[in-house]
Structure formats: C-alpha cells, structure tokens
Design a protein around this motif. Structure first.
Motif, short mmCIF file in Angstrom:
data_model
loop_
_atom_site.label_atom_id
_atom_site.label_comp_id
_atom_site.label_asym_id
_atom_site.label_seq_id
_atom_site.Cartn_x
_atom_site.Cartn_y
_atom_site.Cartn_z
N VAL A 57 -6.25 -24.58 8.48
CA VAL A 57 -6.13 -24.58 7.02
C VAL A 57 -6.90 -25.78 6.48
CG1 VAL A 57 -4.56 -24.59 5.06
CG2 VAL A 57 -3.84 -23.53 7.21
N ILE A 58 -7.68 -25.55 5.45
CA ILE A 58 -8.43 -26.62 4.80
C ILE A 58 -7.95 -26.73 3.36
CG2 ILE A 58 -10.71 -27.48 4.15
CD1 ILE A 58 -11.81 -25.62 6.40
N LEU A 111 2.72 -33.76 5.77
CA LEU A 111 3.94 -33.07 6.18
C LEU A 111 3.59 -31.74 6.85
CD1 LEU A 111 7.03 -33.04 6.12
CD2 LEU A 111 6.90 -31.94 3.87
N GLN A 112 2.67 -30.99 6.26
CA GLN A 112 2.29 -29.70 6.83
C GLN A 112 1.60 -29.85 8.17
OE1 GLN A 112 0.02 -28.54 3.32
NE2 GLN A 112 1.39 -26.81 3.00
N ALA A 113 0.90 -30.97 8.35
CA ALA A 113 0.15 -31.18 9.59
C ALA A 113 1.07 -31.31 10.81
CB ALA A 113 -0.73 -32.43 9.47
N ARG A 114 2.36 -31.51 10.59
CA ARG A 114 3.31 -31.54 11.71
C ARG A 114 3.55 -30.15 12.26
NH1 ARG A 114 7.95 -35.18 8.71
NH2 ARG A 114 6.62 -36.96 8.12
N GLN A 115 3.24 -29.11 11.47
CA GLN A 115 3.55 -27.74 11.87
C GLN A 115 2.33 -26.85 12.02
OE1 GLN A 115 7.07 -26.11 9.60
NE2 GLN A 115 6.70 -27.94 8.38
N ILE A 116 1.25 -27.17 11.36
CA ILE A 116 0.07 -26.32 11.41
C ILE A 116 -1.16 -27.22 11.30
CG2 ILE A 116 -0.13 -25.93 8.90
CD1 ILE A 116 -0.74 -22.95 9.61
N ALA A 117 -2.26 -26.78 11.86
CA ALA A 117 -3.47 -27.60 11.85
C ALA A 117 -4.13 -27.52 10.47
CB ALA A 117 -4.44 -27.13 12.93
N ILE A 118 -3.78 -28.45 9.62
CA ILE A 118 -4.32 -28.50 8.26
C ILE A 118 -5.03 -29.84 8.08
CG2 ILE A 118 -2.13 -29.37 7.32
CD1 ILE A 118 -2.79 -27.88 4.71
N ARG A 119 -6.15 -29.78 7.38
CA ARG A 119 -6.90 -31.00 7.06
C ARG A 119 -7.32 -30.93 5.60
NH1 ARG A 119 -5.11 -31.55 11.30
NH2 ARG A 119 -6.05 -32.20 13.28
N ALA A 120 -7.25 -32.06 4.94
CA ALA A 120 -7.81 -32.17 3.60
C ALA A 120 -9.31 -32.41 3.74
CB ALA A 120 -7.16 -33.31 2.84
N PRO A 133 -10.59 -17.83 12.52
CA PRO A 133 -10.02 -17.61 11.18
C PRO A 133 -9.43 -18.89 10.60
CG PRO A 133 -8.55 -16.74 12.87
CD PRO A 133 -9.80 -17.18 13.58
N ARG A 134 -9.63 -19.08 9.29
CA ARG A 134 -9.08 -20.26 8.61
C ARG A 134 -8.66 -19.88 7.20
NH1 ARG A 134 -10.88 -23.69 12.39
NH2 ARG A 134 -12.97 -23.29 13.19
N VAL A 135 -7.85 -20.72 6.62
CA VAL A 135 -7.45 -20.57 5.22
C VAL A 135 -8.07 -21.71 4.42
CG1 VAL A 135 -5.51 -20.64 3.60
CG2 VAL A 135 -5.29 -19.38 5.75
N TRP A 136 -8.63 -21.37 3.29
CA TRP A 136 -9.20 -22.35 2.34
C TRP A 136 -8.28 -22.36 1.13
CZ3 TRP A 136 -13.33 -25.72 2.36
CH2 TRP A 136 -13.79 -26.20 1.13
N HIS A 137 -7.54 -23.46 0.94
CA HIS A 137 -6.54 -23.53 -0.13
C HIS A 137 -7.08 -24.36 -1.29
CE1 HIS A 137 -2.08 -24.32 -1.36
NE2 HIS A 137 -2.82 -23.85 -2.36
N ALA A 138 -7.62 -23.67 -2.28
CA ALA A 138 -8.23 -24.33 -3.44
C ALA A 138 -7.20 -24.49 -4.55
CB ALA A 138 -9.41 -23.50 -3.94
N ARG A 139 -7.40 -25.52 -5.35
CA ARG A 139 -6.52 -25.77 -6.49
C ARG A 139 -7.32 -26.00 -7.78
NH1 ARG A 139 -3.83 -27.87 -1.89
NH2 ARG A 139 -1.58 -27.40 -1.84
N ARG A 140 -8.65 -25.95 -7.70
CA ARG A 140 -9.52 -26.11 -8.86
C ARG A 140 -10.65 -25.08 -8.77
NH1 ARG A 140 -8.99 -31.52 -6.86
NH2 ARG A 140 -7.83 -32.91 -8.24
N ASN A 141 -11.32 -24.84 -9.91
CA ASN A 141 -12.44 -23.90 -9.92
C ASN A 141 -13.53 -24.29 -8.93
OD1 ASN A 141 -11.16 -22.50 -11.91
ND2 ASN A 141 -12.75 -22.74 -13.47
N VAL A 142 -13.89 -25.58 -8.93
CA VAL A 142 -14.98 -26.02 -8.08
C VAL A 142 -14.65 -25.81 -6.61
CG1 VAL A 142 -14.18 -28.42 -7.98
CG2 VAL A 142 -16.62 -27.91 -7.66
N GLU A 143 -13.36 -25.88 -6.28
CA GLU A 143 -12.95 -25.66 -4.89
C GLU A 143 -12.95 -24.19 -4.53
OE1 GLU A 143 -10.28 -29.67 -5.39
OE2 GLU A 143 -9.28 -27.72 -5.26
#
Length: 758
Positions: free
Chosen positions: A420-421, A442-451, A476-486
């Motif tokens: 997850v990115i 916190l999430q990185a303790r359970q799943i491989a997530i990086r900012a 496979p990966r997840v891209w978690h965007a929170r803004r338009n540019v992302e």
C-alpha cells in the motif's frame, strides 16, 4: 545481485517449456488427471478459502513427512496450502496430513506460474522446507510483502558448494528471507557464508525428530511376522544406485554365518524395482518383489520392498538397518525414522545431511557410521541378536518451532516493497498530512504500507518518490490518494508505467466536487468518505470510515496542575481553540465570544493556538487588535503552533474546547480534545454532529452565530460539575467509537479487499 537474478530469469524463461512438458509427462504417467497437472503451471484446482492462507512448500516425500508435526499449529492460525512436486508425495500428504490441508502441486519457478499461484492463493506467509530455495518464488513473494521463512534448513556440502559458485544469486535470495531455522550448525555456518543476515538465523534442530514414528498397517505387520517367524532379518532402506550391490555383497557374507538371514531391500525410488530385481536374480538371488504381489516364502533370500510409505513396516521387523544414500555423494538419509522404532541405524561415511543426528545417536550407542562398505557385514552382524535400542527423545517442541514462522504473520517484512502506498504530495503540514503521519506507522505494524512524500517525519515508513517508477510491475498494490494531484499520480503510474495498482481515494469534502475531481473519482477503484455527509456529496457508493484518534497519546493528564506548571500556563479555567488561524476556521468567532464571556468568568483564560499563513496575517493582526482593545491581552493568549508530538499535552490542560468553524471537511480537533476528557462546544459543520453528542459530551451550535456560541460557553463555564461529566463521557465516547486503531483496521480491511481484486 540484480544481474545474477536477471540471468536466472532469462534462463528459466528459455527452459520453462521443457520443464513443463517433462513434469506433465511424469504426472500423467503416475495417473494424475489433467486439471491437477496444470497446477504446475500455477493454475489452481481448488478455490481459495476465506481468511489468512499459509503456503507451505515441501518438495519431496521426506520433506513433506518432516513438517507433518507442525501442520496442526499452522492450521490453527490459517488455511494451509501444502505444495509438493511429485505424485508420490501428493499421495502421502493425502494419507497423512490433517483434515483440511489443501494439497497443490508446486508452481514451476517461472514468472507466469508463480504469479498465477500468488494471484489465486494470496498467501500471507510462505514457508519453505529444508533446501527448497527457489529464486523466483522467493523474490515474487517478497515483492508482494509476503514474509518468507525457511524451516528445517539443511544444505549438503554439495549444495553449499553450488550456491557459493552462484553467490550473487544466493545473496539475492537470502536477503529476501525473513527467517531461517537451520537443522544444524554446519548448515547455519554455510548460510552465513553465503550472506544470510545472522539476525534472521536460528538453529532449532532436525524437524524429523518431532515426527511421530512411521506408521504401519497392523494386519500387514502381523502377517509378515508370522511368515518370517524366527528368521533373522535386516533392512537396507532408501538405497540409491550402487548401494543395492553393496547390500547384496554384505548379505552374501552374512548368510555364511546366518543361512536363514533375510534382507528386506527398500530402494529410495521404487520405480527402479524391476531393474534391481533383474540384476539380483542374475546374481543368483531368490527375490520376491512386493510391488508385483509376490509372496515372501521360506526360500526368499531378498525381499524387494519396492513400494512407498512402508518403511514403518520394515523398521518394525528388524533390529538393524542400513540407511542408504551414505555410500555416495547424497549425504545420507534420516536415521531417526529407524531409531524411533528401536531399529539400529548403520550408515556409510556420507552423512553430511544428518551429521548432527548421527552425532547424537552415536553418543548413546544408538547408531554406527562405518568408514567403508567392507565393514558393513560386521556392523550388521553385531546387531542381529542385540537388544533393541531405546527410541531417541524428541528434539524440541512442535508448537514452539511453528510459532517462530507464524510470528511473521503479525508484521510485514520491514524491507519488503510496499503493498500500500499513501502519497502525500504537499510539503506543509495540513490535516491530510497529519492523518498520514498518524496512520501509516500504526498500519505498518499489520500491512506493508509506505508513505510517498517530499517531507515527513522520520518515524513514518516511507518510500522515496523516485523509487515509485521502479517498483515491480506485476505485484498488486493499493494507491491511497487523498488529493486530486495524488489521484493523478496514481493514474499515471497505472496507465503510463503499467503498474498493477488499485486506486483508492478518501473524500472529506462536504460540498459539490469540481468537474475535474468528479472525473478523477470516476476512475478510482474504491472511495472512502470520512463522514456520512461527505458520502452524500459523492455520485458513487463510498465506504464511510471516520477518522480516529490515538487514545494512548491523547489521554487525560494524570496531574493537570503539574502539566500546566510545566507548560507555564495559569490556573483557573482554560478554554482552547486550536488549528489554522483563518476565517474559515471561525477563529474570529471564538475571539469575539471570549471577549464577551470572559468579563463574567474572572478565573477563565482563552488559548488560541495555531499558524496563520501569509495571506491570513492581516486577519490575525486584527484579532490581536480586538483583544487589546478589550483590554484582555493577558486572558486571551495567542500561542504559536507546536509540533505534532507535543499537541496532546496542550489539549490535556484544558477544561473546555471550542470548535467554531464556518466550514470543515471532517475536523480532528474536537476528537483530540475529547480523547483528553475535554468537553467540546462545536458548530454544526463537517462531521462535528457525527462525533459530538449534544448535551452528553459537549454542545452543538449553529455556525455563524456568535450569540449562540457565547451563550453555550457561558452555560458550560457556569456549571463546572456538568462540564467535568461531559469530559468523562467524551473520553468514553472516543475510545468506543473513534480510535485510530479502528480507523487503521477498517482501512486495512479495504486494502486487503482491493489487493485481492486488482
């Protein structure tokens, strides 16, 4: 290392068709139906069960048998998919594995086969056994942040020598292992010499010592004992080419002393039975071949046990056995299977695979290693009429050993590429940035997530922006965007660089989206709304996941007076308003309400904390001027923004918090205050009416209503007991409904669902 792996990939791509045809032919010859033969190409023949899955790979019969004691512990934690490569091992697994274990033939170590297997089964853990080091499987699992463990690690001198010649490739593989449990110190030292990190290595002993004694059909055992009667018997087990002749020569010598002596000869590969029987008969032996159904008679001199899964019979019928593979470069086979049944193991000089086991057995006179074939007849003769040996004690506890790889499921590999990115393309601190900073660790303790961000604190797991283009394309990966540019960034990675991404967008907005935002949202695979109101402004279904608070970090002060003294704050009643200082946040409404209320509450002080951007400097200057004009500069204090890790203390000092916003997407500040047992008076904007219980944890007022705000503040300050009760209820409400862990868990569940579908 990259070059070595690239060479391996190229080689396997060339020979994959040959390997596939060869394996298909072998399985077909063994009677394996066509759908199951396709498993070697990664095509599953069973559906994936719900919940976590462990992929356990044990290529051969021996390896499959060695891990049987661990299967109950594994299957209590997850569904187990056990892979082997031969029809024989598949039959053994079907007969002896606990109910519920799923058997599949292992995928070839090619990109297509391994990706198909991983896409279907989506394992949460890969466990390899003994010497099963497959570069592609290890690399592709690591690319997907699947922890990889090697248990019962056992590498012969020949294997170690081969991997030393391929050291760049071996380093590539070993660097991607999360845990190695070695059988012996020799293997451990060899793996360290190949580049394994010592922190990932532990010597736990031979897994085969954990196994129950080999089974035997009671009826068959009784019948054979009745047929053999008082004849002396010895066994030559798991023999390889050339060793049958050694056993026969020793048998001929022994029969001069024991004319009725029977040799039970069990070759390692039963398919050689016809060849062995023919040679023995040419040499003048009376041979009965078990696979042909031939009866063991008084005249039988050699009983050729060319079957599988019956060593438990043969060891029970004899007091002594030659363990094969020890007069060649094989390195020997497991002597413990014989010793567990009271049968004395005799071995040739090649025992590197089980050196520790032989050392232990020989220390109690429970085994013997001979220097040459010439000594075999004497070694056998010495045990024909001796007492049976006592079975060896188990080396270790199956559950304790199984717990070591299972622990890897509790946290993703720290060096794995992210599954997850969470991009954060804004340099300055904002509500979105604060969310990323709090959630990702916190999430990185359970799943491989990086900012992925240009500037974040060091405690946040991160991947440099420049590395995004080089992530493995097919994982496979997840891209978690929170803004338009992302969102735009995720679309570019997916369509221009062909990354396998599921695109997720979180919307906190409570107004109609612009045309651009709507078009971007339409291309997302899933949407999260931070409140019911935010969801109502979307043209598609969204999952509502409300923001949460770290209730350990944000908590009531054990000693509020001491905390205020440390922060150099006055006593009495403190009312706070924190966050950006600007009109949309209603800072002026709070200041005006406090100018009106403070003259009626002599012990009260108001704290305005936050940062005003350059465009809001005039707005802040005007507020200061109003306060000065009211002669309240010592009771309405403007404080600079403090670092994120210090803000909880400033909430915990308060008696009341006010959120006067004119507009808000979600707004975390009321939750931060409530988690510190501080009641909140807030306007009915954003998600405030979803998080504040009016009259229970504080009060709700209309926005843009200074009179209502002043009245609410006055009423709260006039009843300190009720205000304290609100604070207690606020803390309880947040811990039950708005924890950061709950937010993290809900998002992780969504991430896993998207990873399963991308």
């Amino acid at each position: 290392m990259r070059l070595a792996y690239a060479g391996y990939r190229a080689l396997t791509r060339l020979i994959a068709p040959v390997l596939a045809r060869r394996d298909a032919a072998k399985l077909a010859e063994a009677g394996v139906p066509a759908p199951r033969r396709r498993e070697r190409l990664g095509h599953a023949s069973r559906p994936r069960p719900d919940g976590p899955v462990i992929w356990l790979h044990a290529v051969s019969v021996g390896e499959a048998m060695s891990i049987l004691p661990l299967l109950p512990a594994f299957s209590r934690r997850a569904s187990v998919v056990l892979t082997t490569t031969s029809a024989t091992s598949a039959r053994i697994v079907a007969e002896r594995a606990p109910k519920g274990i799923i058997h599949q033939f292992a995928p070839l170590d090619t990109a297509a086969a391994t990706h198909r297997f991983l896409d279907h089964w989506r394992p949460d853990l890969l466990i390899l056994t003994e010497s099963e080091l497959w570069p592609r499987q290890i690399t592709l699992a690591h690319d997907r942040a699947i922890p990889v463990a090697l248990i019962g690690a056992r590498l012969s001198d020949r294997s170690l020598a081969r991997w030393r010649k391929l050291k760049p490739l071996s380093r590539h593989m070993l660097s991607r292992l999360s845990l190695v449990l070695a059988q012996d110190q020799r293997t451990a030292d060899g793996l360290l010499s190949l580049g394994l990190d010592a922190g990932k290595l532990e010597v736990t002993g031979n897994l085969k010592t954990l196994a129950s004694p080999l089974p035997a059909d009671p009826a068959a055992l009784a019948a054979l004992r009745n047929t053999i009667g008082a004849r002396p018997v010895w066994v030559a087990a798991s023999t390889h080419p050339g060793e049958e002749a050694i056993a026969a020569a020793a048998h001929r010598s022994l029969r001069a002393q024991y004319p009725d002596l029977l040799l039970i000869l069990a070759p390692r590969h039963p398919e050689r039975g016809h060849e062995i029987a023919s040679q023995l008969r040419r040499d003048g032996w009376q041979v009965a071949q078990r696979s042909k159904g031939m009866t063991l008679e008084r005249a039988t001199q050699i009983y050729l046990a060319d079957t599988l899964g019956e060593l438990g019979l043969w060891f029970r019928l004899s007091k002594v056995a030659l363990i094969g593979g020890s007069f060649s470069e094989m390195g020997g086979h497991n002597p413990l299977e014989a010793a567990q049944l009271g049968c004395f193991p005799v071995s040739g000089p090649s025992i590197t695979n089980f050196a520790d086991a032989y050392d232990t057995l020989q220390s109690t006179d429970a085994a013997r290693v001979i220097a040459s074939a010439d000594a075999l007849s004497d070694a056998i003769a010495a045990r024909l009429h001796a007492e049976q040996i006592a079975p060896p004690e188990q080396d270790g506890d199956a559950d304790a050993i199984a717990a070591k790889p299972l622990a890897l499921m509790d946290a993703p590999p720290p060096d794995a590429p992210p599954s997850v990115i969470a991009p954060n393309f804004k340099r300055r601190l904002s509500g979105v940035t604060a969310t990323v900073v709090r959630l990702v660790p916190l999430q990185a303790r359970q799943i491989a997530i990086r900012a992925a961000a240009p500037a974040l604190p060091d405690n946040v797991p991160q991947i440099p922006l420049a590395h995004l283009a080089f992530l493995p394309r097919r994982a496979p990966r997840v891209w978690h965007a929170r803004r338009n540019v992302e969102m735009i960034g995720g679309l570019a990675l997916r369509h221009l660089l062909r990354k396998r991404l599921a695109l997720l967008f979180t919307s906190a907005s409570q107004r109609d989206h612009t045309g651009l935002t709507k078009r971007l949202i339409d291309q997302m695979d899933a949407i999260v709304a931070t409140s019911d109101k935010s969801a109502s402004y979307l043209d598609r279904t969204a999952t509502v996941i409300r923001h949460g608070i770290d209730t350990d970090a944000f908590a009531p002060a054990p000693d509020r007076a001491a905390l205020r003294a440390r922060l150099d704050l006055p006593g009495g009643t403190l009312i706070g308003c924190y966050g950006r200082i600007r009109a949309s946040k209603g800072t002026d409404l709070f200041v005006d309400a406090m100018i009106a209320a403070l003259p009626h509450h002599a012990d009260a002080t108001a704290l305005v904390m936050g940062r005003a951007t350059q465009k809001d400097r005039a707005f802040l200057d005007d507020l200061r001027a109003r306060v000065k004009s009211a002669d309240l500069s010592d009771r309405i204090c403007f404080l600079p923004e403090v670092p994120v890790h210090q803000i909880a203390d400033w909430y915990a000092t308060l008696d009341l918090y006010v959120a006067p916003q004119r507009w808000e997407g979600f707004g975390l500040t009321p939750l931060e205050a409530m988690a510190c047992a501080v009641p909140v008076i807030a306007t009915r904007v954003g998600a405030f009416d979803e998080m504040i219980l009016d009259g229970t944890t504080g009060g709700l007022i209309p926005s843009e209503d200074p009179a209502a705000m002043e009245a609410a503040i006055h009423d709260a300050l006039a009843d300190p007991a009720r205000m304290a009760g609100w604070g207690h209820a606020a803390r309880t409400h947040v811990t039950e409904h708005f924890t950061l862990q709950a937010e993290a868990d809900a998002l992780i569940a969504l991430y896993r669902d998207l990873l399963a579908r991308v």
